[in-house]
Motif scaffolding. Structure first.
Motif, PDB file in Angstrom:
ATOM      1  N   LYS A 251       0.821  -1.210   0.000  1.00  0.00           N
ATOM      2  CA  LYS A 251       0.000   0.000   0.000  1.00  0.00           C
ATOM      3  C   LYS A 251       0.858   1.264   0.000  1.00  0.00           C
ATOM      4  N   PHE A 252       1.988   1.198   0.705  1.00  0.00           N
ATOM      5  CA  PHE A 252       2.879   2.361   0.773  1.00  0.00           C
ATOM      6  C   PHE A 252       3.477   2.656  -0.595  1.00  0.00           C
ATOM      7  N   LEU A 253       4.024   1.609  -1.251  1.00  0.00           N
ATOM      8  CA  LEU A 253       4.648   1.809  -2.563  1.00  0.00           C
ATOM      9  C   LEU A 253       3.632   2.231  -3.608  1.00  0.00           C
ATOM     10  N   TYR A 254       2.428   1.679  -3.514  1.00  0.00           N
ATOM     11  CA  TYR A 254       1.428   2.055  -4.504  1.00  0.00           C
ATOM     12  C   TYR A 254       1.000   3.515  -4.316  1.00  0.00           C
ATOM     13  N   LYS A 255       0.756   3.894  -3.067  1.00  0.00           N
ATOM     14  CA  LYS A 255       0.273   5.242  -2.799  1.00  0.00           C
ATOM     15  C   LYS A 255       1.286   6.311  -3.175  1.00  0.00           C
ATOM     16  N   TYR A 256       2.556   6.081  -2.815  1.00  0.00           N
ATOM     17  CA  TYR A 256       3.553   7.136  -2.975  1.00  0.00           C
ATOM     18  C   TYR A 256       4.423   6.983  -4.236  1.00  0.00           C
ATOM     19  N   ILE A 257       4.381   5.815  -4.872  1.00  0.00           N
ATOM     20  CA  ILE A 257       5.239   5.597  -6.043  1.00  0.00           C
ATOM     21  C   ILE A 257       4.419   5.214  -7.282  1.00  0.00           C
TER      22      ILE A 257
ATOM     23  N   HIS B 274       6.688   7.595 -11.497  1.00  0.00           N
ATOM     24  CA  HIS B 274       7.504   8.236 -10.473  1.00  0.00           C
ATOM     25  C   HIS B 274       8.976   7.999 -10.815  1.00  0.00           C
TER      26      HIS B 274
ATOM     27  N   SER C 265       1.235   4.727  -7.986  1.00  0.00           N
ATOM     28  CA  SER C 265      -0.055   5.342  -8.341  1.00  0.00           C
ATOM     29  C   SER C 265       0.117   6.470  -9.359  1.00  0.00           C
ATOM     30  N   LYS C 266       1.319   7.026  -9.441  1.00  0.00           N
ATOM     31  CA  LYS C 266       1.554   8.100 -10.413  1.00  0.00           C
ATOM     32  C   LYS C 266       1.329   7.591 -11.834  1.00  0.00           C
TER      33      LYS C 266
ATOM     34  N   GLU D  58      10.342   4.775  -9.518  1.00  0.00           N
ATOM     35  CA  GLU D  58       9.852   3.602 -10.254  1.00  0.00           C
ATOM     36  C   GLU D  58      10.564   3.478 -11.594  1.00  0.00           C
TER      37      GLU D  58
END
Length: 243
Positions: free
Chosen positions: A108-114, A133, A116-117, A136
């Motif tokens: 969830k952390f990687l998806y939200k901050y990385i 990102h 998801s862009k 990424e």
């Protein structure tokens, strides 16, 4: 009064008309791009920055593996050797990207901050293929490409072809078109419709594999097949099917 048109103007009109006719091959109506929450100008800027960074890394790699001034005299590898190197690099890159891409959705952390862009493009388009990102882009694309290049043992000339091929394939996967006779669709199960399923809101847990094969999705149970159906208003739509 006779309307006079130059051959050049008629040719331009024919080209524009040809592009308009691509609407019948679109996986989304033009208006659906409004679902994307990022402007095209922002996407272009992000892609150009990433492309510049990848060029720098590629040049550094080519410098590391180049010969000591004997490149002109060195015998080039056979076509069979080049084909073998390309297959190895494709397998390595697919493995690297699929597992890391999948983990970026699980975390969830990687998806939200990385990650998801990249998914701000719910309706993907060609020049947004490499929009992501910077971290990424570094991990999945740049480092993944470098590892596949070194693991295969290819020389800079083959590497140039491979990196160009990968970029072209990524652009095709995000172009939102299902063009007849597309060689990428003929030789690879991982294509624009397959990846379009992943970009939709219902497909976030499926079709992580990229950019060439679908084997890892089938092995990991994240493979979502699809069917292509014609929309009443024109164009095509990729609809998910159950395995």
């Amino acid at each position: 009064m006779e309307l006079m048109l130059s051959d050049e103007l008629l040719g331009l009109y024919a080209i524009v008309g040809k592009f308009d006719s691509l609407d019948e091959y679109r996986l989304h109506p033009r208006g659906e791009e409004a679902m994307n929450v990022v402007s095209k100008a922002t996407v272009v800027k992000g892609v150009l920055v990433q492309q510049a960074f990848q060029v720098i890394v590629a040049l550094a790699l080519f410098t590391i593996v180049k010969d000591d001034g004997q490149a002109a005299k060195k015998v080039q590898p056979s076509y069979l050797a080049i084909l073998s190197q390309l297959m190895i690099s494709m397998f390595v890159l697919d493995t690297w990207q699929c597992f890391l891409h999948r983990y970026m959705h699980i975390s969830k952390f990687l998806y939200k901050y990385i990650h998801s862009k990249h998914h701000t493009l719910v309706v993907p388009y060609a020049f947004g293929a490499l929009y992501s990102h910077p971290l990424e882009g570094l991990i999945l694309d740049t480092i993944g490409g470098a590892i596949s290049f070194l693991a295969s043992g290819m020389n800079p000339r083959t590497g140039i072809f491979f990196f160009s091929f990968v970029t072209t394939k990524a652009v095709d996967d995000h172009c939102g078109l299902w063009l007849p006779g597309n060689l990428f669709h003929i030789f690879f199960g991982n294509n624009s419709a397959y990846h379009d399923i992943h970009h939709q809101l219902y497909g976030g847990k499926y079709n992580f594999a990229q950019p060439f094969f679908v084997m890892w999705d089938k092995i990991l149970g994240t493979h979502m097949p699809y069917t292509l159906e014609k929309r009443k208003e024109g164009g095509l739509e990729a609809r998910p099917l159950k395995d």
